[in-house]
Motif scaffolding. Sequence first.
Motif, PDB file in Angstrom:
ATOM      1  N   VAL A   1       2.672   5.945   5.454  1.00 52.74           N
ATOM      2  CA  VAL A   1       1.643   4.922   5.257  1.00 52.74           C
ATOM      3  C   VAL A   1       1.948   3.674   6.072  1.00 52.74           C
ATOM      4  O   VAL A   1       1.127   3.204   6.863  1.00 52.74           O
ATOM      5  N   CYS A   2       3.174   3.131   5.908  1.00 49.58           N
ATOM      6  CA  CYS A   2       3.468   1.874   6.597  1.00 49.58           C
ATOM      7  C   CYS A   2       3.825   2.092   8.061  1.00 49.58           C
ATOM      8  O   CYS A   2       3.880   1.137   8.839  1.00 49.58           O
ATOM      9  N   LEU A   3       4.048   3.345   8.446  1.00 44.99           N
ATOM     10  CA  LEU A   3       4.214   3.638   9.873  1.00 44.99           C
ATOM     11  C   LEU A   3       2.852   3.851  10.534  1.00 44.99           C
ATOM     12  O   LEU A   3       2.753   3.980  11.747  1.00 44.99           O
TER      13      LEU A   3
ATOM     14  N   PHE B   1       0.807  -1.236   0.000  1.00 45.05           N
ATOM     15  CA  PHE B   1       0.000   0.000   0.000  1.00 45.05           C
ATOM     16  C   PHE B   1       0.835   1.279   0.000  1.00 45.05           C
ATOM     17  O   PHE B   1       0.318   2.362   0.233  1.00 45.05           O
ATOM     18  N   CYS B   2       2.156   1.157  -0.201  1.00 44.85           N
ATOM     19  CA  CYS B   2       3.001   2.355  -0.297  1.00 44.85           C
ATOM     20  C   CYS B   2       4.186   2.044  -1.199  1.00 44.85           C
ATOM     21  O   CYS B   2       4.342   0.918  -1.651  1.00 44.85           O
ATOM     22  N   GLY B   3       5.029   3.023  -1.431  1.00 43.60           N
ATOM     23  CA  GLY B   3       6.130   2.847  -2.381  1.00 43.60           C
ATOM     24  C   GLY B   3       7.431   2.408  -1.744  1.00 43.60           C
ATOM     25  O   GLY B   3       8.478   2.372  -2.402  1.00 43.60           O
ATOM     26  N   CYS B   4       7.412   2.048  -0.445  1.00 44.90           N
ATOM     27  CA  CYS B   4       8.647   1.648   0.228  1.00 44.90           C
ATOM     28  C   CYS B   4       9.168   0.328  -0.326  1.00 44.90           C
ATOM     29  O   CYS B   4       8.399  -0.532  -0.741  1.00 44.90           O
ATOM     30  N   SER B   5      10.483   0.169  -0.272  1.00 36.66           N
ATOM     31  CA  SER B   5      11.128  -1.045  -0.772  1.00 36.66           C
ATOM     32  C   SER B   5      10.829  -2.237   0.137  1.00 36.66           C
ATOM     33  O   SER B   5      10.707  -2.105   1.352  1.00 36.66           O
TER      34      SER B   5
HETATM   35 ZN    ZN Z   1       5.911   2.802   3.367  1.00 37.36          ZN
END
Ligand code: ZN
Length: 482
Positions: A42-44, A24-28
């Motif tokens: 988002v992921c936090l 759901f986000c652009g993090c690796s």
């Molecule tokens: Zn993220």
Amino acid sequence: MSSKYEVVIGLEVHVQMTTKTKIFCGCSTEFGAEPNSHTCPVCLGLPGALPVLNKQAVEYAIRTGVATGCQIAPKSVFDRKNYFYPDLPKGYQISQFGLPICEHGHLDIETEQGGKKRVGITRIHMEEDAGKSMHGDRPGTESYSFVDLNRACTPLVEVVSEPEMSSAEEAVAYMKALHQIVVYLGVCDGNMDQGSFRCDANVSVRPWGQKELGTRAELKNINSFRFVKQAIEYEVERQIDLIEDGGKVVQETRLYDSVKGTTRSMRGKEEAHDYRYFPDPDLVPLVVSEDWVARVKSELPELPQAKRLRFAEQLGLSEYDADVLSSERALAEYFDALVALHNEPKICANWIMGEILGALKEKGQGIESCPVSPERLAGMLARIKDGTISGKIAKTVFQHLWESEKSADAIIEEQGLKQVTDTGAIEAIIDEIVAANMDQVEQFRAGKDKVLGFFVGQVMKASKGKANPGAVNKLLMQKLKG
Ligand code: ZN
Ligand code: ADP
Ligand code: MG
């Protein structure tokens, strides 16, 4: 183990998908980075941050569903599964509950005791993974816990089976079959040590003939085939002993201790209503068109089971060879490429399973890094077939193929490895050896046939292995019989 009871097992397998970025986000999604370096609002779970669904993750979920015979839902919904845990920053996990993306599939397995069997797949749904808690993992921090949210929000598919397996052996076969498929599909890297493929095993027993299922225990987060087997076997025995002693199995979540080989109670089993599921208002329902599903279907690679059958039935390989060569997609592709160039499947299989896999194993490498391409190997096989080199000399040629980038023809030429078929040249060698070993000639003529082997050996040695063995045998017989 008592045979009064039927064992019932259902597996929930968590498959981490190989998308470059989170669901759901652009993090690796890269494994092993500095803790909390792959995170964003988002992921936090920071207030106000909104999730955006990763299309590639949907593609992979559809691919997994199609490969396991599931129906793909034209519309599925993401729900919030609410629970509190330090590694779950939002206080809920985004998952799918009432309307998962895939349903009603199956997986075919085979075991020694149970034979062939089809196990139903109830559903496959998409969800995000949680982060990781680490307890005192640095010197002097024994009384502290740390949270790493790099894994939070990485994409998973959870594959839920019907309670249709009846032994630890079947559960392992199911897990292996699923593992092979998702790795073949490129959906998962299959790395079980890193947790990319892990399962919860639901285990119950019931007296034979009883209709209702027994009460189950859920064994959490098992990340190896060996542990699955051990955990289930232990748990089955525990439940039977308990019942035999007049006790009752309670529904609970248990933890497998791989050091002790036992399972122990972790918590009472939660029910769906404990999670207060409701549709995530930040995500619209997921709509998958028929065209999308059709495209994925048409692009599906040949799956391991189909490959195994084709290798055995059409190419005439033994079950064992077909099994080994279909076990990995890259290996199967190497084999197929070789057979396309050299149409002797059994010979191709022998070279791959003998020399190639042997040499790779020594180096601890996989087929992807094999220095001998199918083209160069086929070049050598052609020279065996047309008699330019013997099978024995081929091992020497193979060594050079492995160590250089030259073609088999160039190697044979440079090293002077051509087989000697010229009968004159072979006869000359034979005459010399016969003359030097008259005692053995007498023995042969007196009926000691075994001496022939001695002569063949001597001639081959004198020709440095290059004499054509067929010609050597024939000429020797003539000379020795005198
Ligand atoms: Zn993220
Ligand atoms: P959850 O465990 O999340 O509550 P389910 O109730 O749908 O979800 O069950 C999950 C898994 O447990 C499924 O794989 C199912 O086959 C298996 N299962 C359910 N009941 C039993 C049982 N009595 N014995 C063994 N496995 C079971
Ligand atoms: Mg469960």
